[in-house]
Design a protein around this motif. Sequence first.
Motif, PDB file in Angstrom:
ATOM      1  N   ALA A  32       9.966   7.455  -1.863  1.00  0.00           N
ATOM      2  CA  ALA A  32       8.642   8.002  -1.540  1.00  0.00           C
ATOM      3  C   ALA A  32       7.607   6.893  -1.470  1.00  0.00           C
ATOM      4  O   ALA A  32       6.776   6.842  -0.560  1.00  0.00           O
ATOM      5  CB  ALA A  32       8.239   9.035  -2.592  1.00  0.00           C
ATOM      6  N   ILE A  33       7.685   5.996  -2.447  1.00  0.00           N
ATOM      7  CA  ILE A  33       6.709   4.886  -2.476  1.00  0.00           C
ATOM      8  C   ILE A  33       6.891   3.992  -1.251  1.00  0.00           C
ATOM      9  O   ILE A  33       5.928   3.635  -0.564  1.00  0.00           O
ATOM     10  CB  ILE A  33       6.854   4.083  -3.777  1.00  0.00           C
ATOM     11  N   LEU A  34       8.158   3.651  -0.963  1.00  0.00           N
ATOM     12  CA  LEU A  34       8.400   2.775   0.192  1.00  0.00           C
ATOM     13  C   LEU A  34       7.924   3.433   1.482  1.00  0.00           C
ATOM     14  O   LEU A  34       7.329   2.770   2.343  1.00  0.00           O
ATOM     15  CB  LEU A  34       9.884   2.427   0.287  1.00  0.00           C
ATOM     16  N   ALA A  35       8.147   4.735   1.610  1.00  0.00           N
ATOM     17  CA  ALA A  35       7.715   5.441   2.823  1.00  0.00           C
ATOM     18  C   ALA A  35       6.193   5.389   2.942  1.00  0.00           C
ATOM     19  O   ALA A  35       5.652   5.115   4.019  1.00  0.00           O
ATOM     20  CB  ALA A  35       8.189   6.884   2.783  1.00  0.00           C
ATOM     21  N   ALA A  36       5.522   5.617   1.811  1.00  0.00           N
ATOM     22  CA  ALA A  36       4.058   5.594   1.832  1.00  0.00           C
ATOM     23  C   ALA A  36       3.550   4.196   2.215  1.00  0.00           C
ATOM     24  O   ALA A  36       2.643   4.051   3.041  1.00  0.00           O
ATOM     25  CB  ALA A  36       3.510   6.001   0.465  1.00  0.00           C
ATOM     26  N   LEU A  37       4.159   3.173   1.609  1.00  0.00           N
ATOM     27  CA  LEU A  37       3.732   1.800   1.916  1.00  0.00           C
ATOM     28  C   LEU A  37       3.943   1.497   3.392  1.00  0.00           C
ATOM     29  O   LEU A  37       3.100   0.874   4.051  1.00  0.00           O
ATOM     30  CB  LEU A  37       4.484   0.788   1.055  1.00  0.00           C
ATOM     31  N   ALA A  38       5.075   1.973   3.941  1.00  0.00           N
ATOM     32  CA  ALA A  38       5.369   1.716   5.350  1.00  0.00           C
ATOM     33  C   ALA A  38       4.308   2.378   6.233  1.00  0.00           C
ATOM     34  O   ALA A  38       3.813   1.775   7.193  1.00  0.00           O
ATOM     35  CB  ALA A  38       6.762   2.239   5.706  1.00  0.00           C
ATOM     36  N   VAL A  39       3.949   3.618   5.901  1.00  0.00           N
ATOM     37  CA  VAL A  39       2.912   4.311   6.677  1.00  0.00           C
ATOM     38  C   VAL A  39       1.599   3.524   6.608  1.00  0.00           C
ATOM     39  O   VAL A  39       0.908   3.348   7.614  1.00  0.00           O
ATOM     40  CB  VAL A  39       2.717   5.758   6.156  1.00  0.00           C
ATOM     41  N   GLY A  40       1.279   3.016   5.417  1.00  0.00           N
ATOM     42  CA  GLY A  40       0.046   2.232   5.259  1.00  0.00           C
ATOM     43  C   GLY A  40       0.054   0.983   6.134  1.00  0.00           C
ATOM     44  O   GLY A  40      -0.937   0.679   6.814  1.00  0.00           O
ATOM     45  N   VAL A  41       1.184   0.273   6.137  1.00  0.00           N
ATOM     46  CA  VAL A  41       1.266  -0.950   6.953  1.00  0.00           C
ATOM     47  C   VAL A  41       1.104  -0.601   8.433  1.00  0.00           C
ATOM     48  O   VAL A  41       0.398  -1.291   9.167  1.00  0.00           O
ATOM     49  CB  VAL A  41       2.610  -1.679   6.710  1.00  0.00           C
TER      50      VAL A  41
END
Lengths: 503, 332
Positions: free
Chosen positions: B111-120
């Motif tokens: 979940a965290i990695l997905a959120a970070l990817a969306v942010g980038v």
Amino acid sequence: MNVARHEVMSGSDLLLKAEGIQKSYGGVLALHDGRIELCAGTVHALCGGNGAGKSTFLNILMGLEAPDSGRIWLNGSETRFASPASALAAGIAIITQELSPVPDMTVAENIFLGRESRRAGWFVNQTVMRRKAAELLERLNFAVDPRVKMRRLSLGQIQLVEIAKAIDQRSSVLIMDEPTSAIGDKETAVLFDAIRQLKSAGVGIIYVSHRLSELFSIADEYTVFRDGGFVRTGLMKDIDRDELIRLIVGGSLIDQQCAATEPEKATLLEVQGYSRAGEFEDINLSLKSGEIVGLYGLMGAGRSEFASSLYGISRRNRGRLVMDGAEVEINSPGDALKFRIAMITEDRKASGLFLSQSVRKNISLTSLSSLSRRSFINERKEKAVVQRMIERFHIKVRTRDQPVRQLSGGNQQKVLFARSLTTSPRILICDEPTRGIDEGAKREIHAFLAEFAAQGNAVLMISSEVQEILASCNRVVVFRHGRQVAESPVTRITPERLLHWAS
Amino acid sequence: MMSTPTKQMGRAGARSRTLGSLGQLFARYGIVIALGLIVLALSVLSDNFLTSGNLTNVLRQVSINGILAVGMTFVILTGGIDLSIGSVLALTGMVGASLVAGSKPHSPILAILAALAVGVVAGACSGIFIAWVRLPAFVVTLGMLSAVRGLTLIYSQGMPISNLSSGFKFLGQGTFLGIPVSVVLFGATALAAWVVLAYTVYGRRVYAVGGNMRSAHTCGINVRGIIFSVYALMGLLSALAGVTLTARTTAALPQAGVAYELDAIAAVVIGGTSLTGGIGGIPLTVVGVLIIGLLNNGLDLLGISSYYQQVIKGLMIVAAVLIDKARHADAA
């Protein structure tokens, strides 16, 4: 003329007098004894190296800064200006070294900025303003259209507009700080005619220029400052060039011409058919090892544009580049640096330096990759390289971490040379490398270029000063209207020939 | 003949040098002194201020704005601005929450990695338009502010997501060596950013691009790449702030993070980073973050209305810019 001159010197026509002007910045003494006596109808050359205190002195005369002590008289009564506006109101106008046009306004609007012609008190009357601007420019013989936007003018034309603007203030004292640093020989001649007009109208002109030959052709008197203090004043006709240089530099210097060595055979760089629409067309030239090639031409001849595209700042439309027998592609300054081509651009403040950053960071910036490991900068190595460069170029700094903004023009230029040298270039392109810097720094830069070339490298130098081209280059290429019109070893040409080709 | 005046000047020079350097000291560290004064005043005025419970609370409260302000420092150093971070924070928090909510939650790491990817990706979109299309950062990120907020509402259908898995909530509520995880994240982010800006080649280039873009280009720096990178980094840090906030409040709200960009910009400006770029740094941004946090906390403790807090914060921003201006006048 001599009789008139005599009357002028009797003191009755003394316009402006200043003495004992002192000023320090943050504890550093910039000026300890500034003085001048300016007479009506004369051109008074104010001379001195960078850091001599001239700029500080002029800022005080103009009311930009308040002196710590000292007295100023205008037309016999003592004054002190609190702001440039009050100096202007009292009849002192300045043409500064730093141009400050409003780029999206027209030439006419810039000339009358702040004192626009009005209609019904509120509305700007463009018609009258344009007519008045056209008359002014015509009277001065400046070839500039008052209706075009400043953005579209060349640096030289902008300078002429600024001069016209200052002249139109109808001041009795006009200060010109390096008025010719950005303009070519042709515009200079036009400017000198305008100065003679002003002189005969009784205006007193303080003229600052590093181009000594100019002073001898236009100035009547001189005052020399050195290290923040007055040195000597007198008539131009009583002094010669060598004596003036001696007063300015204060000591003896290395001899001007460390004559460039005879070029060897090896070709380092070959430019074939370089073109860029509207700027330059079909440029072919080669740089050989050990050679300094001058690029001469009038303003707007396409020299800087060509150099910029050679270095990859702007793209070319056509053309090939051959280095060491192989074709190379340079599409960005990064590419150029990879092929060990370095460039020092024309406008050191706009496209060279990082003014608010330290001397250290300015010098090391292009060579950081070699001064770092895994992208972390090795500061010990960095400081050593920077220190070596500061010593190599005799850059005057208090500390390596002093902001570049605080250095004089000559020292700022040396910082750029130091930076370009950290990447060990084989080819150095420099655009007006000695513009607006003092005689001492000029000589050091010329000596450096000669030494750099002698080590088997090559220099491509753009200069608008005929003397500089003839004294420091092996070969000269002349541009006119974006085309290469002549090429010759300098031994076979005269200043007249050069000007003839260029215009 | 010349020696006497010169000597006198030397003495006068020395005196004004001491005065000048005192002034410089104040101009440079005035904001640190201000922080000290605020701490001192609050300790005297309120008995509850200097308790470990309250101080931990302050740090936890500033951690979100702190993470955002670190990213904003990079952006402002290049002479840019990012107004979209509040929206990006909401979207990424929502994406993270949607993956760990309900009866069959995914792994919190995913979940965290997905959120970070969306942010980038969101930051990279701004970056592309600013660096390559060369639109003003203000306009691009203003557009992103609205568009990303809209995406958040579409994705969530306007509803909050709660009922998050406990593993995910650890990020906002757990502690590491007794320190709240969100504070550890802020500290680690600030430390890493400080090292990058002060000691790496990349950091120097960020300063160079903001200091003088044309000179940076002449020096062979990939100016567009640097500009692009700071917005992508800003997106990454907005996402980190987004998941941390979601985990702390145990729910993702579609209206989360509204106007957060203003506090982040305020912290950076109070810390003396110049909005024109090229001057500033992380340590003073952290001081700016703490000042804003302490003001909010202290005025709460003293029972002063939050309405006044906003006025005081506004005055702080203007005062900080005044100090900055004085410093520049001195340098010129």
